[in-house]
Design a protein around this motif. Sequence first.
Motif, PDB file in Angstrom:
ATOM      1  N   ARG A 243       0.826  -1.210   0.000  1.00  0.00           N
ATOM      2  CA  ARG A 243       0.000   0.000   0.000  1.00  0.00           C
ATOM      3  C   ARG A 243       0.860   1.260   0.000  1.00  0.00           C
ATOM      4  O   ARG A 243       0.538   2.246  -0.678  1.00  0.00           O
ATOM      5  N   THR A 247       0.906   4.046  -2.943  1.00  0.00           N
ATOM      6  CA  THR A 247       0.722   5.443  -2.570  1.00  0.00           C
ATOM      7  C   THR A 247       1.822   6.308  -3.161  1.00  0.00           C
ATOM      8  O   THR A 247       1.564   7.397  -3.704  1.00  0.00           O
ATOM      9  N   ILE A 257      -6.794   7.850  -6.718  1.00  0.00           N
ATOM     10  CA  ILE A 257      -6.972   6.454  -6.307  1.00  0.00           C
ATOM     11  C   ILE A 257      -8.453   6.228  -6.026  1.00  0.00           C
ATOM     12  O   ILE A 257      -9.049   6.921  -5.196  1.00  0.00           O
ATOM     13  N   GLU A 259     -10.635   3.606  -4.417  1.00  0.00           N
ATOM     14  CA  GLU A 259     -10.481   2.449  -3.527  1.00  0.00           C
ATOM     15  C   GLU A 259     -11.844   1.802  -3.294  1.00  0.00           C
ATOM     16  O   GLU A 259     -12.728   2.395  -2.668  1.00  0.00           O
ATOM     17  N   PHE A 274      -6.105   3.143   1.670  1.00  0.00           N
ATOM     18  CA  PHE A 274      -5.467   4.252   0.955  1.00  0.00           C
ATOM     19  C   PHE A 274      -6.058   5.588   1.381  1.00  0.00           C
ATOM     20  O   PHE A 274      -5.374   6.609   1.347  1.00  0.00           O
ATOM     21  N   ALA A 275      -7.328   5.584   1.768  1.00  0.00           N
ATOM     22  CA  ALA A 275      -7.961   6.833   2.195  1.00  0.00           C
ATOM     23  C   ALA A 275      -7.291   7.411   3.430  1.00  0.00           C
ATOM     24  O   ALA A 275      -7.424   8.611   3.701  1.00  0.00           O
ATOM     25  N   ARG A 281      -5.935  12.288  -2.275  1.00  0.00           N
ATOM     26  CA  ARG A 281      -6.186  11.851  -3.650  1.00  0.00           C
ATOM     27  C   ARG A 281      -7.049  10.587  -3.745  1.00  0.00           C
ATOM     28  O   ARG A 281      -7.229  10.043  -4.819  1.00  0.00           O
ATOM     29  N   THR A 282      -7.564  10.120  -2.628  1.00  0.00           N
ATOM     30  CA  THR A 282      -8.293   8.852  -2.620  1.00  0.00           C
ATOM     31  C   THR A 282      -9.795   9.050  -2.481  1.00  0.00           C
ATOM     32  O   THR A 282     -10.255   9.796  -1.617  1.00  0.00           O
ATOM     33  N   TYR A 284     -12.728   6.731  -1.434  1.00  0.00           N
ATOM     34  CA  TYR A 284     -12.993   5.459  -0.757  1.00  0.00           C
ATOM     35  C   TYR A 284     -14.471   5.137  -0.944  1.00  0.00           C
ATOM     36  O   TYR A 284     -15.350   5.879  -0.492  1.00  0.00           O
ATOM     37  N   CYS A 303     -14.329  11.303   0.372  1.00  0.00           N
ATOM     38  CA  CYS A 303     -13.491  11.979  -0.617  1.00  0.00           C
ATOM     39  C   CYS A 303     -12.769  13.171   0.000  1.00  0.00           C
ATOM     40  O   CYS A 303     -13.199  13.718   1.025  1.00  0.00           O
TER      41      CYS A 303
END
Length: 444
Positions: A243, A247, A257, A259, A274-275, A281-282, A284, A303
Amino acid sequence: MKARYKEIVDEYAAAIRLGELTAGTRLPTHRVLAATRRISLATATRVYAELEKMGLVSGEAGRGTFVREISLPAGLGMDQQVVATDVVDLNFNYPSLPHQAELLRDALRNLTTSGDLESLLRYQPHAGRQNDREAIASWLTGFGLKPAAENILIVNGAQHGLTVAAMGMLRPGDVVAVDALTYSGFKALATLYQLELAPVPVTSTGPDLNALRQLCKRRRIKAIYTMPTLHNPLGWVLDHAQRREITGIAREHDLVIIEDAAYAYLAERSPPPFALLAPERTLYVTGFAKNIAAGLRVGAVVCPPAFRPAIERAIRATVWNTPSLMTTLVAGWLQDGTIRRLESLKRKDARQRQALARERLGSLDYVSHENSYFIWLPLAEEIRAEQVVRQLLNQHISVSTAEPFSTAPNVPHAIRLALGSVSLDKLKMALDKVGEVIQYQRYI
């Protein structure tokens, strides 16, 4: 006058459609076809290319060209939500526990005697009501997240969450890096929104990250779509180092990303999402179809604040807002602990089904997670997946080939078994038949 290669294409197409060339038949090599039909090698290659475009054959590197099973429905059943009542469905997962209907009955009864029912009849905020978002924020802490309610947008299930993520952050023609085997719903979404999927080869433990790095150097990748916690269909859970590396790649190349955490509740003690690792930038995406029930269609997107206006516009353009009746039910179950209890029971149920699969498919090599509701079953070199699917369907068992999940040009011969939609007795019977059909295909 019809071109010579067209005549040969039409001849083969007719033979396939009439059943004279059956599914799995290996066609002559390009050189043999050229020699026997007195055409050039380039023309022979063109013949097979045309047949492949028509969906009648598939070419496999190093193995040859094979007739495809054209009598199966488009997507080999993955696009069909209803199967015949006498068919055992190992294609879709909609895990449900016996007492869940009573939970719904009680919740609806309580709803009619408390709260402001009239407010549920009106339009709601596009992102969802504040108290419902707070309930989801509290629940997400169990997955290692610490989201502010303001950064949670309520959607009509995880699939709708993926849709608004694509609509908000991507444009037609954008390139998205995905695993070479990935969730079929994201493939369908990419086709609808004209996104190009760039496949990343997979290993036994996750995507090939060296290949991902090279891909990002060669192509203008806009986003990564990933299922790091209980991947569908391969069941992996990426470790912390993987991960961190993804990243780093995303930050180096400024990638969004996406997810997908639809099945994350089944994996215990998984690394941070990743969130949490790349919150700037993720997106979820999660939902309550698997841990509660598919019919409720409630989900959420977590977000970054900078992404929120675009995602909120996509929600407004597609559904305006999630039905407040459904979100009220879900929020109530989040607050009273019902969903946590259901998740625990479903992890136990999934483990029991995996144990049954190990018992019934013991001689077959397959890929899964001990808590997952699905199995990925690669087939031996000589076995055609379409023939296995067709033979099982003749015995009233519905399964999927690899085609709906594959983003690479060469589709592996494998089947995916969904374990969560039938009783244990029916599952045991179906797994026995799966084993029998595969063993039979080995020796014919």
